[in-house]
Design a protein around this motif. Structure first.
Motif, PDB file in Angstrom:
ATOM      1  N   LEU A   1      47.409  40.226  41.921  1.00 23.34           N
ATOM      2  CA  LEU A   1      47.875  41.443  42.593  1.00 23.34           C
ATOM      3  C   LEU A   1      47.445  42.684  41.836  1.00 23.34           C
ATOM      4  CD1 LEU A   1      51.506  40.280  43.506  1.00 23.34           C
ATOM      5  CD2 LEU A   1      49.457  40.267  44.950  1.00 23.34           C
ATOM      6  N   ASP A   2      47.093  43.721  42.594  1.00 22.75           N
ATOM      7  CA  ASP A   2      46.814  45.028  42.026  1.00 22.75           C
ATOM      8  C   ASP A   2      45.643  44.997  41.029  1.00 22.75           C
ATOM      9  OD1 ASP A   2      47.249  47.717  41.777  1.00 22.75           O
ATOM     10  OD2 ASP A   2      48.764  47.522  40.195  1.00 22.75           O
ATOM     11  N   SER A   3      44.607  44.208  41.331  1.00 17.02           N
ATOM     12  CA  SER A   3      43.513  44.093  40.357  1.00 17.02           C
ATOM     13  C   SER A   3      42.122  44.236  40.971  1.00 17.02           C
ATOM     14  CB  SER A   3      43.590  42.741  39.646  1.00 17.02           C
ATOM     15  OG  SER A   3      43.135  41.706  40.484  1.00 17.02           O
ATOM     16  N   ILE A   4      42.015  44.238  42.298  1.00 11.27           N
ATOM     17  CA  ILE A   4      40.693  44.145  42.946  1.00 11.27           C
ATOM     18  C   ILE A   4      40.144  45.552  43.233  1.00 11.27           C
ATOM     19  CG2 ILE A   4      39.506  43.333  45.031  1.00 11.27           C
ATOM     20  CD1 ILE A   4      40.296  41.033  43.242  1.00 11.27           C
ATOM     21  N   ASP A   5      38.838  45.727  42.967  1.00 14.69           N
ATOM     22  CA  ASP A   5      38.213  47.041  43.169  1.00 14.69           C
ATOM     23  C   ASP A   5      37.901  47.312  44.645  1.00 14.69           C
ATOM     24  OD1 ASP A   5      38.024  47.678  40.375  1.00 14.69           O
ATOM     25  OD2 ASP A   5      36.401  46.204  40.239  1.00 14.69           O
ATOM     26  N   TYR A   6      37.386  46.290  45.351  1.00 21.67           N
ATOM     27  CA  TYR A   6      36.974  46.484  46.735  1.00 21.67           C
ATOM     28  C   TYR A   6      37.524  45.370  47.619  1.00 21.67           C
ATOM     29  CZ  TYR A   6      33.554  49.720  44.795  1.00 21.67           C
ATOM     30  OH  TYR A   6      32.958  50.752  44.139  1.00 21.67           O
ATOM     31  N   LEU A   7      38.171  45.762  48.694  1.00 20.06           N
ATOM     32  CA  LEU A   7      38.645  44.788  49.669  1.00 20.06           C
ATOM     33  C   LEU A   7      37.819  44.928  50.942  1.00 20.06           C
ATOM     34  CD1 LEU A   7      40.833  42.717  50.646  1.00 20.06           C
ATOM     35  CD2 LEU A   7      42.173  44.693  51.408  1.00 20.06           C
ATOM     36  N   LEU A   8      37.122  43.847  51.326  1.00 19.76           N
ATOM     37  CA  LEU A   8      36.374  43.870  52.585  1.00 19.76           C
ATOM     38  C   LEU A   8      37.184  43.093  53.607  1.00 19.76           C
ATOM     39  CD1 LEU A   8      32.689  43.082  51.461  1.00 19.76           C
ATOM     40  CD2 LEU A   8      34.009  45.185  51.218  1.00 19.76           C
ATOM     41  N   GLY A   9      37.736  43.799  54.582  1.00 19.53           N
ATOM     42  CA  GLY A   9      38.546  43.132  55.600  1.00 19.53           C
ATOM     43  C   GLY A   9      37.721  42.881  56.840  1.00 19.53           C
ATOM     44  N   PHE A  10      37.461  41.610  57.133  1.00 17.31           N
ATOM     45  CA  PHE A  10      36.696  41.283  58.346  1.00 17.31           C
ATOM     46  C   PHE A  10      37.612  41.303  59.568  1.00 17.31           C
ATOM     47  CE2 PHE A  10      32.887  38.728  56.447  1.00 17.31           C
ATOM     48  CZ  PHE A  10      32.625  39.786  55.601  1.00 17.31           C
ATOM     49  N   GLU A  11      38.919  41.272  59.308  1.00 21.59           N
ATOM     50  CA  GLU A  11      39.913  41.314  60.384  1.00 21.59           C
ATOM     51  C   GLU A  11      41.045  42.187  59.873  1.00 21.59           C
ATOM     52  OE1 GLU A  11      43.273  39.875  62.966  1.00 21.59           O
ATOM     53  OE2 GLU A  11      43.154  39.910  60.793  1.00 21.59           O
ATOM     54  N   THR A  12      41.576  43.054  60.731  1.00 24.48           N
ATOM     55  CA  THR A  12      42.511  44.071  60.249  1.00 24.48           C
ATOM     56  C   THR A  12      43.791  43.470  59.673  1.00 24.48           C
ATOM     57  OG1 THR A  12      41.626  45.496  61.971  1.00 24.48           O
ATOM     58  CG2 THR A  12      43.612  46.241  60.850  1.00 24.48           C
ATOM     59  N   GLY A  13      44.348  42.481  60.375  1.00 26.23           N
ATOM     60  CA  GLY A  13      45.586  41.866  59.890  1.00 26.23           C
ATOM     61  C   GLY A  13      45.401  41.205  58.536  1.00 26.23           C
ATOM     62  N   GLU A  14      44.253  40.539  58.357  1.00 19.06           N
ATOM     63  CA  GLU A  14      43.989  39.875  57.082  1.00 19.06           C
ATOM     64  C   GLU A  14      43.749  40.903  55.971  1.00 19.06           C
ATOM     65  OE1 GLU A  14      44.554  36.698  56.515  1.00 19.06           O
ATOM     66  OE2 GLU A  14      45.125  36.577  58.613  1.00 19.06           O
ATOM     67  N   ALA A  15      43.124  42.019  56.318  1.00 17.94           N
ATOM     68  CA  ALA A  15      42.953  43.087  55.328  1.00 17.94           C
ATOM     69  C   ALA A  15      44.319  43.581  54.871  1.00 17.94           C
ATOM     70  CB  ALA A  15      42.137  44.228  55.924  1.00 17.94           C
ATOM     71  N   LEU A  16      45.237  43.748  55.828  1.00 12.90           N
ATOM     72  CA  LEU A  16      46.592  44.191  55.495  1.00 12.90           C
ATOM     73  C   LEU A  16      47.301  43.165  54.626  1.00 12.90           C
ATOM     74  CD1 LEU A  16      48.111  45.683  58.753  1.00 12.90           C
ATOM     75  CD2 LEU A  16      47.987  46.788  56.512  1.00 12.90           C
ATOM     76  N   ARG A  17      47.108  41.865  54.953  1.00  7.18           N
ATOM     77  CA  ARG A  17      47.762  40.803  54.211  1.00  7.18           C
ATOM     78  C   ARG A  17      47.384  40.855  52.724  1.00  7.18           C
ATOM     79  NH1 ARG A  17      49.512  36.396  56.557  1.00  7.18           N
ATOM     80  NH2 ARG A  17      47.918  36.355  58.157  1.00  7.18           N
ATOM     81  N   TYR A  18      46.088  41.086  52.473  1.00  8.22           N
ATOM     82  CA  TYR A  18      45.604  41.018  51.083  1.00  8.22           C
ATOM     83  C   TYR A  18      45.524  42.395  50.416  1.00  8.22           C
ATOM     84  CZ  TYR A  18      45.002  36.158  52.039  1.00  8.22           C
ATOM     85  OH  TYR A  18      45.283  34.849  52.355  1.00  8.22           O
ATOM     86  N   LEU A  19      46.018  43.419  51.112  1.00  9.14           N
ATOM     87  CA  LEU A  19      46.017  44.763  50.534  1.00  9.14           C
ATOM     88  C   LEU A  19      46.732  44.838  49.175  1.00  9.14           C
ATOM     89  CD1 LEU A  19      44.907  47.532  51.280  1.00  9.14           C
ATOM     90  CD2 LEU A  19      47.089  48.041  52.389  1.00  9.14           C
ATOM     91  N   PRO A  20      47.810  44.050  48.954  1.00 11.20           N
ATOM     92  CA  PRO A  20      48.467  44.114  47.640  1.00 11.20           C
ATOM     93  C   PRO A  20      47.560  43.710  46.469  1.00 11.20           C
ATOM     94  CG  PRO A  20      49.911  43.035  49.233  1.00 11.20           C
ATOM     95  CD  PRO A  20      48.572  43.219  49.893  1.00 11.20           C
ATOM     96  N   TYR A  21      46.428  43.053  46.764  1.00  8.07           N
ATOM     97  CA  TYR A  21      45.497  42.678  45.688  1.00  8.07           C
ATOM     98  C   TYR A  21      44.631  43.852  45.249  1.00  8.07           C
ATOM     99  CZ  TYR A  21      46.635  37.723  46.032  1.00  8.07           C
ATOM    100  OH  TYR A  21      47.301  36.525  45.999  1.00  8.07           O
TER     101      TYR A  21
END
Lengths: 599, 201
Positions: free
Chosen positions: B72-92
């Protein structure tokens, strides 16, 4: 110099085995270890097979090692339970050519029924284990394991975790000119290989001596490594946890254990003397911690290092800072979970739609069909381990049925799982006069782990068709007198056959037969279409649970809609519609699609 | 913008739905790092036939990488191919990290998230892309992953030829052509999105 390759831990293990001159590799597929044997099957001069189960795999590989060829066997953690019997005694027989056992643990139970820590097996069976931290070490440690095996006449365990198995890292390859390590043909040695009681005690004495020698070696080997930095904190760790420690505590001194068991006691004591405070960082159980504490070294660990779930550098650090284990990291829990789904058009959709109508207690098993436990079918009441569906159903039925009651327990098991360990349970059912119904889902492959062959489909790992087990004949030979084969795409017929089987006053077997759709990979020749005017929005088609059947919203209500990127034209939703509003259409080049009648 | 000398490590998390080509996109990122003589570790969820389930993949690249996985709270770039999944992993995603999100919701039924997108993603530096629409209009529905990589390539400093080299290692001749086209389309879409004020559709 050759550029490093990106290899997963599993591929690196295979490469290490190849560079070690392995001649025989076997195992049973199971995430996270499957690709070890799959990858080895692509190398020249390696005879690679899928065994029917892990026990058989372990015994075949030991046989090959006694016959003089370096051998390797791979399985997931729960597979080692199946192979525990030969494991303990292989420790006694020892080996001739090197023998390496690869086991993949699954912290966080990503694809497993439990989170067991297989390191306990090494201690229980008195075997050394090595634990690589990344793919490069996975390759190098396998080479070291073969040398260790032959030097100390012992099987050696390579313990992996999902994160090591499936992470891809840079690997520099070693020599492709693999050495010839064959020890020549089998040489009888009665006191070593024939484990009768007197021989067993003699071997036990030898094994205890080997334990002492291995502990001394552990104090000597460079598989174990001290890294001194700031000495106010010293961390003892192994495997992938080493990389988490390096990120979470970059300044700490580290004792990295490549051979964690038997423990390098002398070096560990010396390390502890040089640092102010000793921590042990390990996933799952406090295995190292209890070993180190037993050696009289004061350590801190599971008081705050989580026992449940996988670690990351961040979770490790936050647990340390809090002085208490922090929960498993997941995504935002407020976002609706998205579980894996049964493929569109899979035979299991029809099967579970029927099962959910029958009001039975269902003992399930391990495979894609375990997903039938989810909504909308809620079609499974128990999942324990490979093969347990039949035996658990038999036990339930024995005590649950009162005089004259109809059997109300169903066992559901896939073809691969049935052959793995369901067959003895079926024999037991007949022998002990049970009357449970067993539904064998025969999709002609081991689907969940990636379409591996098994004796039921007769597909050999390295190509070539072998003998195929005839499931009907096998059941009959066991003594089942009521065996029927059904087409799972005909739900009415499947339902009436299942009802008949359940009513039958003896053990019965129904075989649902349709090949896994992933085997054929054919483009659909027909697809379902919804007549929106005829659809009443009753939702019955959703009870089939196919991902291709979607809701199309219209002003406050909805109609069913078929996603034609997914539909394979199986016809199950067509059968489920009480209004006849869904019909299959043949796909032709003609834009005016041809309507087909169902029959 | 990440400099190609990579003085600091870069972590990328790709999140989406099984079948969207997430693991393959991770392979491309790992390979381009490998080709650039960087250390790289790639990690993913696998097994239990993740079809249509939630899937993620992480790629960590730099001079020297230790852990293959970030919490959690460690990733520089989040690539969300699907909006819900991007939201799910946003805490990372760490504070100050950047999200590239494809406007697509798979399996939405009652809750339409779209009007609340900007609210849900809060203060996150979020770049929105209509990737699914663009690749579908171009007849390349299966190449969303390469489109997203094309957009993301604008945030990394690997040369164009390096991307081309890695992309040309994938697939047959026909899919290579489609891949290169969708990569360029993603690059253009990123520039376009970056010029506009961030605003939900």
């Amino acid at each position: 110099m050759q550029r490093p390759l990106l290899l997963s831990g599993n591929q690196a293990v295979a490469r290490g085995a190849y560079e070690s001159g392995v001649r025989f590799a076997t195992g049973y597929p199971g995430t996270p270890s499957t690709e070890v044997v799959e990858s080895l099957s692509t190398y020249a001069n390696v005879h690679a097979t899928w065994s029917v189960n892990e026990k058989v795999a372990m015994e075949s590989a030991l046989g090959a090692a006694l016959a003089g060829a370096r051998s390797i066997v791979a399985m997931k953690h729960v597979g080692l339970n199946v192979a525990a019997d030969p494991l303990f005694s292989a420790s006694y027989t020892g080996i001739r050519a090197g023998f390496v056992i690869v086991v993949g643990d699954d912290p966080s139970a990503n694809s497993s029924q439990n989170e067991q820590d297989s390191r306990h097996y090494a201690r229980a069976a008195k075997l050394p284990f090595l634990e690589p931290a990344d793919s490069q070490e996975a390759k190098d440690f396998v080479i070291a394991a073969f040398a260790l095996s032959e030097r100390f006449d012992t099987p050696v365990i390579i313990r992996l975790t999902t994160r090591v198995c499936h992470s891809q890292c840079r690997v520099s390859l070693g020599s492709e000119i693999h050495p010839h390590n064959d020890q020549g043909p089998f040489v009888p040695d009665f006191d070593k290989y024939v484990l009768l009681p007197r021989q067993a005690v003699g071997r036990h004495i030898a094994i205890e001596k080997r334990q002492e020698e291995l502990a001394a070696y552990s104090d000597d080997t460079d598989l174990n490594r001290e890294e001194f930095r700031d000495t106010s904190l010293g961390i003892i760790t192994s495997g992938v946890c080493y990389s988490h420690v390096r990120e979470a505590f970059p300044d700490a001194s580290v004792f990295k254990l490549g051979q964690p068991y038997p423990l390098p006691q002398k070096r560990m004591s010396a390390f502890a003397d040089k640092v102010d405070r000793v921590l042990v960082v390990e996933e799952l159980d406090g295995f190292l911690e209890s070993e180190i504490a037993a050696a009289g070294i004061a350590v801190d660990g599971k008081r705050w290092v989580p026992r449940v779930g996988e670690l990351t550098p961040q979770r490790l650090r936050s647990s340390f800072d809090a002085g208490a284990p922090q929960p498993i990291e997941t995504g935002d829990p407020s976002i609706t979970p998205r579980a894996p789904r049964i493929c569109a058009g899979c035979q299991y959709l029809g099967i579970y739609t029927v099962i959910s109508k029958l009001n039975l207690t269902v003992c399930g098993d391990i495979g894609c069909y375990t997903l039938g436990a989810f909504s909308p079918w809620n079609g499974i009441d128990t999942v324990l381990c490979m093969g347990a569906s039949i035996s658990m159903a038999a036990g339930m039925e024995k005590v649950g049925r009162t005089n004259g009651d109809q059997n109300n327990v169903l066992a559901v098991i896939g073809d691969g799982t049935f052959l793995h360990s369901g067959v003895p349970a079926l024999m037991d059912l007949v022998y002990n006069q049970g009357r449970t119904t067993v539904l064998i889902l025969d999709n002609a492959t081991t689907a969940m782990t990636g379409l591996q062959g098994h004796p039921g489909n007769g597909e050999g790992l390295q190509g070539g068709k072998t003998k195929q087990v005839d499931l009907e004949k096998l059941c009959e030979a066991i003594g089942i007198e009521w065996v029927e084969v059904v087409d799972p795409y005909d739900m009415d017929a499947t339902e009436s056959t299942l009802r008949e089987a359940i009513a039958y006053p003896g053990p019965s077997v129904v075989i649902s037969r349709a090949p896994c759709l992933l085997l054929e990979k054919r483009a659909p020749i027909r697809q379902a279409h919804v007549d929106a005017a005829a659809c009443t929005g009753c939702g019955d088609c959703f009870s089939v649970g196919c991902i291709a059947v979607e809701k199309y919203q219209t002003n406050g209500s909805f109609v069913a809609d078929i996603n034609h990127d997914l539909c394979v034209g199986c016809g199950l939703c067509v059968q489920s519609c009480p209004e006849g509003a869904i019909a299959p259409r043949l796909l032709t080049d003609d834009p005016d699609l041809v309507e087909l009648s169902l029959s | 913008m990440i400099d190609s000398t990579m003085d600091t490590n870069v972590s990328i998390m790709i999140a989406g739905v099984g079948g969207q080509g997430i693991l393959l996109a991770g392979d491309v990122l790992a390979r381009i790092a490998l080709h650039s003589d960087l250390d790289v570790k790639k990690s993913e969820v696998r097994g239990l036939s993740r079809r249509f389930g939630s899937v993620w993949c992480q790629v960590h690249m730099g001079r020297r990488i230790e852990s293959p996985i970030g919490g959690l709270d460690s990733i520089d770039y989040l690539l969300g191919f699907e909006t819900g999944e991007a939201l799910r992993y946003l805490p990372y995603l760490k504070d100050g990290g950047t999200a590239l999100v494809n406007r697509l919701e798979i399996g939405k039924s009652v809750d339409d998230l779209a009007p609340r997108h900007s609210e849900l993603f809060g203060d996150t530096d979020c770049i929105w892309l209509d990737g699914s629409d663009e690749v579908a209009n171009a007849g390349c529905s299966r190449n969303l992953n390469v489109f997203m990589l094309g957009a993301f390539s604008q945030l990394l400093h690997f040369g164009h030829s390096a991307w081309q080299e890695v992309l040309s290692e994938l697939g047959d001749r026909r899919s290579r052509m489609a891949n290169l086209r969708m990569f360029e389309m993603g690059t253009a879409a990123f520039d376009d999105a970056n010029r506009r004020p961030v605003k939900p559709k």
